[in-house]
Design a protein around this motif. Structure first.
Motif, PDB file in Angstrom:
ATOM      1  N   ALA A  35       1.322  -1.273  -0.222  1.00  8.53           N
ATOM      2  CA  ALA A  35       0.247  -0.249   0.445  1.00  8.53           C
ATOM      3  C   ALA A  35       0.658   1.318   0.382  1.00  8.53           C
ATOM      4  O   ALA A  35       2.035   1.577   0.641  1.00  8.53           O
ATOM      5  CB  ALA A  35      -0.640   0.444   0.967  1.00  8.53           C
ATOM      6  N   TYR A  36       0.333   2.151  -1.312  1.00  6.56           N
ATOM      7  CA  TYR A  36       1.845   3.540  -1.322  1.00  6.56           C
ATOM      8  C   TYR A  36       0.128   5.130  -1.112  1.00  6.56           C
ATOM      9  O   TYR A  36      -0.845   4.610  -2.368  1.00  6.56           O
ATOM     10  CB  TYR A  36       1.876   3.240  -2.329  1.00  6.56           C
ATOM     11  CG  TYR A  36       3.733   3.872  -2.397  1.00  6.56           C
ATOM     12  CD1 TYR A  36       4.840   4.190  -2.208  1.00  6.56           C
ATOM     13  CD2 TYR A  36       3.195   4.978  -3.842  1.00  6.56           C
ATOM     14  CE1 TYR A  36       5.654   5.253  -2.949  1.00  6.56           C
ATOM     15  CE2 TYR A  36       4.084   5.967  -4.176  1.00  6.56           C
ATOM     16  CZ  TYR A  36       5.090   6.069  -3.327  1.00  6.56           C
ATOM     17  OH  TYR A  36       5.974   6.986  -4.424  1.00  6.56           O
ATOM     18  N   SER A  37       1.061   5.736  -0.773  1.00  4.04           N
ATOM     19  CA  SER A  37       0.004   6.695  -1.153  1.00  4.04           C
ATOM     20  C   SER A  37       0.895   7.799  -0.794  1.00  4.04           C
ATOM     21  O   SER A  37       1.792   8.319   0.218  1.00  4.04           O
ATOM     22  CB  SER A  37      -0.439   6.946   0.927  1.00  4.04           C
ATOM     23  OG  SER A  37      -1.626   8.046   0.777  1.00  4.04           O
ATOM     24  N   ASN A 147      -5.409  -1.130   1.619  1.00  2.94           N
ATOM     25  CA  ASN A 147      -5.761  -0.057   1.573  1.00  2.94           C
ATOM     26  C   ASN A 147      -5.206   1.374   1.197  1.00  2.94           C
ATOM     27  O   ASN A 147      -3.464   1.410   2.017  1.00  2.94           O
ATOM     28  CB  ASN A 147      -6.283   0.305   3.096  1.00  2.94           C
ATOM     29  CG  ASN A 147      -7.712  -0.753   3.013  1.00  2.94           C
ATOM     30  OD1 ASN A 147      -8.636  -1.231   2.594  1.00  2.94           O
ATOM     31  ND2 ASN A 147      -7.427  -1.396   4.058  1.00  2.94           N
ATOM     32  N   ALA A 148      -5.048   2.297   0.537  1.00  2.00           N
ATOM     33  CA  ALA A 148      -4.739   3.569   1.019  1.00  2.00           C
ATOM     34  C   ALA A 148      -5.438   4.665   0.798  1.00  2.00           C
ATOM     35  O   ALA A 148      -6.081   4.350  -0.014  1.00  2.00           O
ATOM     36  CB  ALA A 148      -3.500   3.284  -0.566  1.00  2.00           C
ATOM     37  N   GLY A 149      -5.057   5.435   0.772  1.00  2.00           N
ATOM     38  CA  GLY A 149      -5.903   6.997   0.869  1.00  2.00           C
ATOM     39  C   GLY A 149      -5.103   8.541   0.935  1.00  2.00           C
ATOM     40  O   GLY A 149      -4.120   7.946   1.797  1.00  2.00           O
ATOM     41  N   SER A 171      -8.378  14.475  -3.992  1.00  5.93           N
ATOM     42  CA  SER A 171      -9.171  13.216  -2.779  1.00  5.93           C
ATOM     43  C   SER A 171      -8.695  11.839  -3.409  1.00  5.93           C
ATOM     44  O   SER A 171      -8.884  10.960  -4.520  1.00  5.93           O
ATOM     45  CB  SER A 171     -10.130  13.587  -1.661  1.00  5.93           C
ATOM     46  OG  SER A 171     -10.881  13.478  -2.154  1.00  5.93           O
ATOM     47  N   GLY A 172      -8.662  10.300  -2.730  1.00  4.19           N
ATOM     48  CA  GLY A 172      -8.483   9.084  -2.937  1.00  4.19           C
ATOM     49  C   GLY A 172      -8.588   8.274  -2.151  1.00  4.19           C
ATOM     50  O   GLY A 172      -8.146   8.543  -1.214  1.00  4.19           O
ATOM     51  N   ASN A 173      -8.921   7.515  -2.478  1.00  6.20           N
ATOM     52  CA  ASN A 173      -9.453   6.196  -2.096  1.00  6.20           C
ATOM     53  C   ASN A 173      -9.594   5.056  -2.621  1.00  6.20           C
ATOM     54  O   ASN A 173      -9.770   4.443  -3.448  1.00  6.20           O
ATOM     55  CB  ASN A 173     -10.820   7.000  -1.118  1.00  6.20           C
ATOM     56  CG  ASN A 173     -10.338   5.322   0.425  1.00  6.20           C
ATOM     57  OD1 ASN A 173     -10.027   5.030   1.372  1.00  6.20           O
ATOM     58  ND2 ASN A 173     -11.845   3.767   0.175  1.00  6.20           N
ATOM     59  N   LEU A 174      -8.283   3.749  -1.999  1.00  2.61           N
ATOM     60  CA  LEU A 174      -8.270   2.710  -2.634  1.00  2.61           C
ATOM     61  C   LEU A 174      -8.511   1.593  -1.718  1.00  2.61           C
ATOM     62  O   LEU A 174      -8.083   1.827  -0.747  1.00  2.61           O
ATOM     63  CB  LEU A 174      -7.179   2.129  -3.428  1.00  2.61           C
ATOM     64  CG  LEU A 174      -6.479   3.367  -4.338  1.00  2.61           C
ATOM     65  CD1 LEU A 174      -4.818   2.995  -5.371  1.00  2.61           C
ATOM     66  CD2 LEU A 174      -7.490   2.718  -5.409  1.00  2.61           C
ATOM     67  N   SER A 175      -9.625   0.706  -1.945  1.00  2.00           N
ATOM     68  CA  SER A 175      -9.424  -0.716  -0.664  1.00  2.00           C
ATOM     69  C   SER A 175      -9.359  -2.052  -1.348  1.00  2.00           C
ATOM     70  O   SER A 175     -10.465  -2.253  -2.100  1.00  2.00           O
ATOM     71  CB  SER A 175     -10.678  -0.491  -0.261  1.00  2.00           C
ATOM     72  OG  SER A 175     -10.984  -0.823   0.529  1.00  2.00           O
ATOM     73  N   VAL A 239      -1.901   4.811   5.088  1.00  6.12           N
ATOM     74  CA  VAL A 239      -1.857   3.592   4.204  1.00  6.12           C
ATOM     75  C   VAL A 239      -2.146   1.999   5.887  1.00  6.12           C
ATOM     76  O   VAL A 239      -1.317   2.100   6.468  1.00  6.12           O
ATOM     77  CB  VAL A 239      -0.659   2.307   3.965  1.00  6.12           C
ATOM     78  CG1 VAL A 239      -0.317   3.782   2.068  1.00  6.12           C
ATOM     79  CG2 VAL A 239       0.577   3.208   4.581  1.00  6.12           C
ATOM     80  N   SER A 240      -2.584   0.541   5.000  1.00  3.78           N
ATOM     81  CA  SER A 240      -3.194  -0.486   6.017  1.00  3.78           C
ATOM     82  C   SER A 240      -2.741  -1.396   4.837  1.00  3.78           C
ATOM     83  O   SER A 240      -3.463  -1.633   3.793  1.00  3.78           O
ATOM     84  CB  SER A 240      -4.152  -0.201   6.949  1.00  3.78           C
ATOM     85  OG  SER A 240      -5.386  -0.198   5.786  1.00  3.78           O
TER      86      SER A 240
END
Length: 285
Positions: A35-37, A147-149, A171-175, A239-240
């Protein structure tokens, strides 16, 4: 400048878990979840200088292993130069990766620059460039999660009335795996982009996802009377990564719920601690 505390504190409360290919290729090949942000912003050629400036940074990383391998990294930098260069910049970077069975890792970062009381007679302008980058990757959709946001926010206020004059939000969010993917790019009409150096690319769904934008442009706004302006620009990145048992047993479901609960508690504590940091820092202005 206590009146600006509420503007900055809300940048720290982004708690939604949320993360082209070239960066993933440079990461260790044994990593099963990534996970990368990341977010960067640079400002040059201010048409006027602020009377005072403030920079804020904060990072938190946490890892737990019950058999697997996990790492988490975070970095935040912020600079505001009102001398010869008349420029400002900041960056926020968070990354986590894991391998094997039984781990959880998270990283959060925050960076902000504040320019108080730009005195403008007619026009306020500056040049800027930036990057916003989210990526996630897993190998096993049954047992791995990434997860990354992130959020980037530029706002310009009238220092006297506190009226918001202009803003620019990304803004953004990936799950991965999940259905909470999102990407927002919202500039104001006072911003002009260089089309040859501005791009947006995203890919949602599957075991690898990304949302990426790089941009360059100019901000310009005219005023019909002398005005004092306050500029606030901030970014937060989270990130997680973690593993869950295969969802074939009740025990596996209970473990998954416990893991989600632990991540949520850590995020609430992180937002609270960062808000206290901002309060302490701005009280000294």
């Amino acid at each position: 400048m206590k009146k600006y505390i509420k503007f900055v504190k809300r940048f720290l409360t982004l708690a939604t878990p949320a993360i082209a290919t070239s960066i993933l290729a440079t990461l260790p090949s044994q990593a099963a979840t990534i996970a990368y942000s990341e977010s960067k912003f640079n400002i040059n050629n201010f048409s006027s200088s602020p009377l005072d400036v403030r920079t804020l940074t904060d990072t938190v990383t946490k890892t737990i292993s019950t058999g697997g391998q996990v790492t988490a990294d975070a970095n935040a930098e912020a600079k505001f130069n009102i001398d010869a260069n008349n420029s400002a910049s900041n960056l926020s970077f968070s990354q986590a990766q894991g391998h094997g069975d039984g781990y959880t890792g998270s990283a959060e970062s925050f960076a902000a620059i504040i320019g108080y009381d730009f005195i403008v007679d007619k026009e306020f302008s500056f040049d800027f460039s930036g990057l916003f980058n989210l990526k996630t990757s897993i190998d096993d959709a049954l047992t791995e999660r990434a997860n990354a946001g992130g959020e980037f926010l530029y706002e310009l206020y009238d220092s006297e009335t506190r009226e918001l004059l202009d803003s620019f939000k990304i803004s953004g969010n990936l799950s991965t795996i999940g259905n909470n993917d999102a990407f927002v790019f919202e500039p104001s009409s006072s911003i002009t982009f260089d089309s040859s150096q501005t791009s947006i690319d995203k890919s949602f769904g599957g075991i690898q996802e990304y949302a990426l934008t790089s941009f360059k442009g100019k901000y310009s706004r005219t005023f019909d009377k002398s005005t004092r302006l306050t500029l606030i620009e901030s970014k937060s990145n989270q990130v997680s990564v973690y593993t869950v048992p295969e969802p074939s047993t009740i025990l596996g479901s209970l473990f998954s719920c416990t893991m989600f609960g632990a991540l949520s508690i850590r995020k609430r504590k992180r937002a609270s601690s960062a808000a206290l940091l901002v309060n302490k820092d701005l009280r000294s202005v």
